[in-house]
Design an enzyme around this catalytic site. Sequence first.
Site, PDB file in Angstrom:
ATOM      1  N   TRP A  96       0.921  -1.270  -0.236  1.00  0.00           N
ATOM      2  CA  TRP A  96       0.106   0.202  -0.068  1.00  0.00           C
ATOM      3  C   TRP A  96       0.865   1.182   0.016  1.00  0.00           C
ATOM      4  CZ3 TRP A  96      -4.487  -1.188  -1.307  1.00  0.00           C
ATOM      5  CH2 TRP A  96      -5.660   0.405  -1.383  1.00  0.00           C
ATOM      6  N   ASP A 149       0.543  10.940   0.246  1.00  0.00           N
ATOM      7  CA  ASP A 149      -1.064  12.114   0.023  1.00  0.00           C
ATOM      8  C   ASP A 149      -1.842  11.112  -0.128  1.00  0.00           C
ATOM      9  OD1 ASP A 149      -1.253  10.713  -2.702  1.00  0.00           O
ATOM     10  OD2 ASP A 149      -2.496  12.632  -3.107  1.00  0.00           O
ATOM     11  N   GLU A 189      -3.466   8.224  -1.824  1.00  0.00           N
ATOM     12  CA  GLU A 189      -2.452   6.924  -1.398  1.00  0.00           C
ATOM     13  C   GLU A 189      -1.576   6.828  -2.639  1.00  0.00           C
ATOM     14  OE1 GLU A 189      -5.901   4.542  -0.400  1.00  0.00           O
ATOM     15  OE2 GLU A 189      -4.783   5.380   1.171  1.00  0.00           O
ATOM     16  N   GLU A 190      -1.056   8.082  -3.405  1.00  0.00           N
ATOM     17  CA  GLU A 190      -0.139   7.423  -5.294  1.00  0.00           C
ATOM     18  C   GLU A 190       0.458   8.880  -4.583  1.00  0.00           C
ATOM     19  OE1 GLU A 190      -4.423   7.473  -8.416  1.00  0.00           O
ATOM     20  OE2 GLU A 190      -3.554   9.222  -7.381  1.00  0.00           O
ATOM     21  N   GLU A 233     -18.463   6.117  -4.719  1.00  0.00           N
ATOM     22  CA  GLU A 233     -17.050   7.454  -5.002  1.00  0.00           C
ATOM     23  C   GLU A 233     -17.654   8.023  -5.476  1.00  0.00           C
ATOM     24  OE1 GLU A 233     -13.324   5.639  -5.906  1.00  0.00           O
ATOM     25  OE2 GLU A 233     -12.928   6.141  -3.189  1.00  0.00           O
TER      26      GLU A 233
HETATM   27  C1  NOJ Z   1      -6.178   3.173  -4.394  1.00  0.00           C
HETATM   28  C2  NOJ Z   1      -6.331   3.873  -3.798  1.00  0.00           C
HETATM   29  O1  NOJ Z   1      -7.115   4.038  -2.420  1.00  0.00           O
HETATM   30  C3  NOJ Z   1      -6.879   5.404  -4.983  1.00  0.00           C
HETATM   31  O2  NOJ Z   1      -6.359   6.214  -3.985  1.00  0.00           O
HETATM   32  C4  NOJ Z   1      -5.531   5.009  -5.716  1.00  0.00           C
HETATM   33  O3  NOJ Z   1      -5.921   6.065  -6.184  1.00  0.00           O
HETATM   34  C5  NOJ Z   1      -5.666   3.757  -6.280  1.00  0.00           C
HETATM   35  N1  NOJ Z   1      -5.630   2.971  -5.296  1.00  0.00           N
HETATM   36  C6  NOJ Z   1      -4.730   3.796  -7.718  1.00  0.00           C
HETATM   37  O4  NOJ Z   1      -3.304   4.004  -6.965  1.00  0.00           O
HETATM   38  C1  NOJ Z   2      -9.096   6.267  -2.099  1.00  0.00           C
HETATM   39  C2  NOJ Z   2      -8.950   7.091  -1.561  1.00  0.00           C
HETATM   40  O1  NOJ Z   2      -8.366   7.852  -2.492  1.00  0.00           O
HETATM   41  C3  NOJ Z   2      -8.486   8.170   0.077  1.00  0.00           C
HETATM   42  O2  NOJ Z   2      -7.993   9.009   0.194  1.00  0.00           O
HETATM   43  C4  NOJ Z   2      -9.876   6.501   0.721  1.00  0.00           C
HETATM   44  O3  NOJ Z   2      -8.812   6.895   1.978  1.00  0.00           O
HETATM   45  C5  NOJ Z   2      -9.613   5.790  -0.284  1.00  0.00           C
HETATM   46  N1  NOJ Z   2     -10.237   6.095  -1.130  1.00  0.00           N
HETATM   47  C6  NOJ Z   2     -11.344   4.926   1.437  1.00  0.00           C
HETATM   48  O4  NOJ Z   2     -12.570   5.764   0.764  1.00  0.00           O
END
Ligand code: NOJ
Ligand code: NOJ
Length: 576
Positions: free
Chosen positions: A137, A193, A196-197, A421
């Site tokens: 992750w 960030d 999560e990227e 979402e």
């Molecule tokens: C899962 C993350 O929750 C999401 O924010 C991200 O865009 C994707 N992985 C792709 O990296």
């Molecule tokens: C993906 C989002 O980008 C992230 O900010 C969030 O924490 C997770 N999904 C779970 O909702």
Amino acid sequence: MRFTFLATIVGLAVGALAQSSAADAYVASEGPIAKTGVIANIGSSGSKSHGAKASASPSTSNPDYLYSWTRDSALVFKALIDQFTSGEDTTLRNLIDDYTTSSGRLQQVSNPSGTVSTGGLGEPKFNIDESAFTGAWGRPQRDGPALRATAIITYANWLLDNSNSTYVTQTLWPIIKLDLDYVQNNWNQTGFDLWEEVNSSSFFTTAVQHRALREGATFAARIGQTSVVSGYTTQAANVLCFLQSYWNPSAGYITANTGGGRSGKDSNTVLTSVHTFDPAAGCDASTFQPCSDKALSNLKVYVDSFRSIYAINSGIAANAAVATGRYPEDSYQGGNPWYLTTIAVSEQLYDALIVWDKLGSINVTAVSLPFFQQFSSSVAVGTYASSSATYTTLTTAIRTFADGFIAVNAKYTPANGGLAEQYDRASGAPVSAVDLTWSYAATLTAFHARGGKTYASWGAAGLAVPATCSTSGSGSSGGAGTVAVTFNVQATTVYGENIYITGSVDALQNWSPDNALILSAANYPTWSITVNLPATTAVQYKFIRKYNGATTWESDPNNQITTPASGSATQADTWR
Ligand code: NOJ
Ligand code: NOJ
């Protein structure tokens, strides 16, 4: 001629009415659904929570969101804690107590980011049985502890007001302190960030860390924990200083991340204004308050970046509301508009309207002029008192604009009111995780702001930004080694022009063009500098040219070096 003029006026009025009545209708129908939607996903008896204290969404595949994210939980519970402490919903106390208790347990769970004392607080998500998630992750994510501290402090202040100080000092304070110490000691370290990227420094993360340290210092003083106050306050000032560096003056927006190689236009910044809104701070720009000139200029640039990329936005006037997403380059699950980002635009605007009303005026600066010109092409830099016609014109149009973002979400909300979402950029149909807890919570907080509600101040008023930034956190980098790295870059320059370097770590001045380090031209056209960098660290950097007062950055993406564990290293680059 006269007829056309009249027709235009009538057209505008009808359009404005439609947006606002669509927003009124949606607030009435979706408000209760959003509240039920949040409650269903949290608490051991939540109808869709699967027993989780807080889950991001009941979706278990494509994407699997049945986890407890520290960020999502904290943002959602902050909204509920505001409702509880303001007396709006007195039934939420058990859920809130479960959240704080669960938070205390999660802090102690060893996980891939570390243990409670070695970085584990930065772990982004846990299994819903409170065990560690051990898959790959984007970790750590350093906004979580700050957001959780903010949520729990809000509740703890209410408990103190209601004479429950033993529980606060004995049970909540140890949880809050772990999170605040983590922020104090790690804010200057990079991490992923909120999306999560991107692994770098991130505006949202820095801003919520600043807020947590400020209210943490005040809260600690309130309960007599004076030994931590000066440490939190000192680092808060350093964080505030660093926060300024995200502003991009020439383009009028906040660059969301120091890394990532994107435009930097990102809902990260709008969410920051919303989640660090302090109704007592006026339109302060150093904390990027919702009505600050920088946040408004940024909002326009952010919103405009989605006008031409989503098919569902086509044909919409250039100054009317559109669907917005996380950031224009996004491709996750198709890279679509998100409910929570679109509605956050309206919330920032409602917050701004609340403060202008309170101040009794709007101040239009050179920075915010393009934002205001969307609503009146003749508006000029100046201050408009609430008694003026310009004030009325602007605030009426801005409220309609804000209502428009609600109307956009309303249009793409399915008949049962469920909020996923995202919604498809071409068809508007719901996409990705169903019943996203955060979508519901963001809808509730926007509706509250629309109704003029505000919550407690966190101390953003009248803060001074230090003249020079120090980015050394108090507890970090204890003795970790450094290695000498020589940067050589081939660059042709004209007389009087110099090459500088800046990048993602202290030693490279944390992406500050002003403090960037100058290279030597002794071996022109090779420019060179040797810098001691932290060992075994992924460092991003760029070269900059400065000539006649103008600064030019190298084009994207960033350059990167992973430093060795010991010894030295040499980089050979060519100016891009
Ligand atoms: C899962 C993350 O929750 C999401 O924010 C991200 O865009 C994707 N992985 C792709 O990296
Ligand atoms: C993906 C989002 O980008 C992230 O900010 C969030 O924490 C997770 N999904 C779970 O909702």
